[in-house]
Design an enzyme around this catalytic site. Structure first.
Site, PDB file in Angstrom:
ATOM      1  N   ASP A  46      12.590   4.932 -31.220  1.00  0.00           N
ATOM      2  CA  ASP A  46      12.005   3.583 -32.197  1.00  0.00           C
ATOM      3  C   ASP A  46      12.538   2.445 -31.416  1.00  0.00           C
ATOM      4  O   ASP A  46      14.000   2.367 -31.244  1.00  0.00           O
ATOM      5  CB  ASP A  46      12.649   3.774 -33.609  1.00  0.00           C
ATOM      6  N   ARG A  69      12.039  10.236 -35.969  1.00  0.00           N
ATOM      7  CA  ARG A  69      11.222   9.691 -34.887  1.00  0.00           C
ATOM      8  C   ARG A  69      11.961  10.156 -33.600  1.00  0.00           C
ATOM      9  O   ARG A  69      12.847  10.107 -33.591  1.00  0.00           O
ATOM     10  CB  ARG A  69      10.827   8.357 -35.216  1.00  0.00           C
ATOM     11  N   ARG A 100       5.814   8.822 -28.499  1.00  0.00           N
ATOM     12  CA  ARG A 100       6.637   8.665 -29.704  1.00  0.00           C
ATOM     13  C   ARG A 100       5.806   9.592 -30.830  1.00  0.00           C
ATOM     14  O   ARG A 100       4.717   9.621 -31.055  1.00  0.00           O
ATOM     15  CB  ARG A 100       6.375   7.178 -30.134  1.00  0.00           C
ATOM     16  N   ASP A 158      12.951  -1.749 -31.756  1.00  0.00           N
ATOM     17  CA  ASP A 158      12.792  -2.808 -32.560  1.00  0.00           C
ATOM     18  C   ASP A 158      13.374  -4.140 -31.912  1.00  0.00           C
ATOM     19  O   ASP A 158      14.538  -4.191 -31.558  1.00  0.00           O
ATOM     20  CB  ASP A 158      13.507  -2.418 -33.940  1.00  0.00           C
TER      21      ASP A 158
END
Length: 164
Positions: A101, A98, A89, A103
């Site tokens: 990601d 990025r 990452r 989440d």
């Protein structure tokens, strides 16, 4: 412990030595799908979205996955962060570009608020790139008493298109 239905947001808008954003998304989907503790895996279509917040960056590719698990929420967070590290990452700045990601958006009906994790994810209700793919795979989802498909954001497709 009974199995919890979890939703995970997946996003990328930056390449690295392991590939382009689409490669990172596909790799993350494969990791999640093949994890031995994640059952009944399902993933939305891929979407291209404009950056949220910090807007002077490339468009994102986003998706939402769901699965059932009996793992604790913080263990899932550790797994997701481990996947991000494995994918090398890269994050240029807070709320910025990025390479990957992941989440944890929901963990059953639980509300968790500690220094490492907030669930349901605090940005769900304002991000169409989360809500629209989530509704694709969980059309009747209710979060914090909100029927998600009835929210204004659920029908706001501005800046969001299905990825080809």
């Amino acid at each position: 412990m009974s199995k919890k239905l979890c939703h995970v947001g997946i996003g990328s808008n930056l390449g690295n030595e392991l590939g382009k954003p689409i490669d990172h998304i596909n790799q993350a989907i494969a990791w999640l799908k093949n994890h031995p503790n994640f059952a009944d895996f399902c993933v939305s279509s891929l979407y291209t979205s404009k950056a949220f917040g910090v807007t002077d960056q490339p468009d994102f590719i986003n998706a939402v996955a769901k699965f059932y698990t009996d793992l604790p929420a913080l263990h899932i967070l550790d797994i997701l962060q481990g996947f991000e590290q494995q994918a090398k990452r890269v994050r240029v700045r807070r709320w910025g570009e990025r390479s990957l990601d992941l989440d944890l958006l929901t963990y059953g009906d639980e509300q968790i608020d500690n220094e490492r994790l907030t669930v349901p994810h605090m940005g769900i209700f304002e991000r169409n790139f989360v809500v629209i793919p989530m509704l694709e795979i969980s059309p009747d989802i209710v979060i914090r008493g909100q029927i998600i498909k009835n929210l204004e954001i659920a029908n706001k497709h501005q800046g969001l298109t299905r990825a080809k």
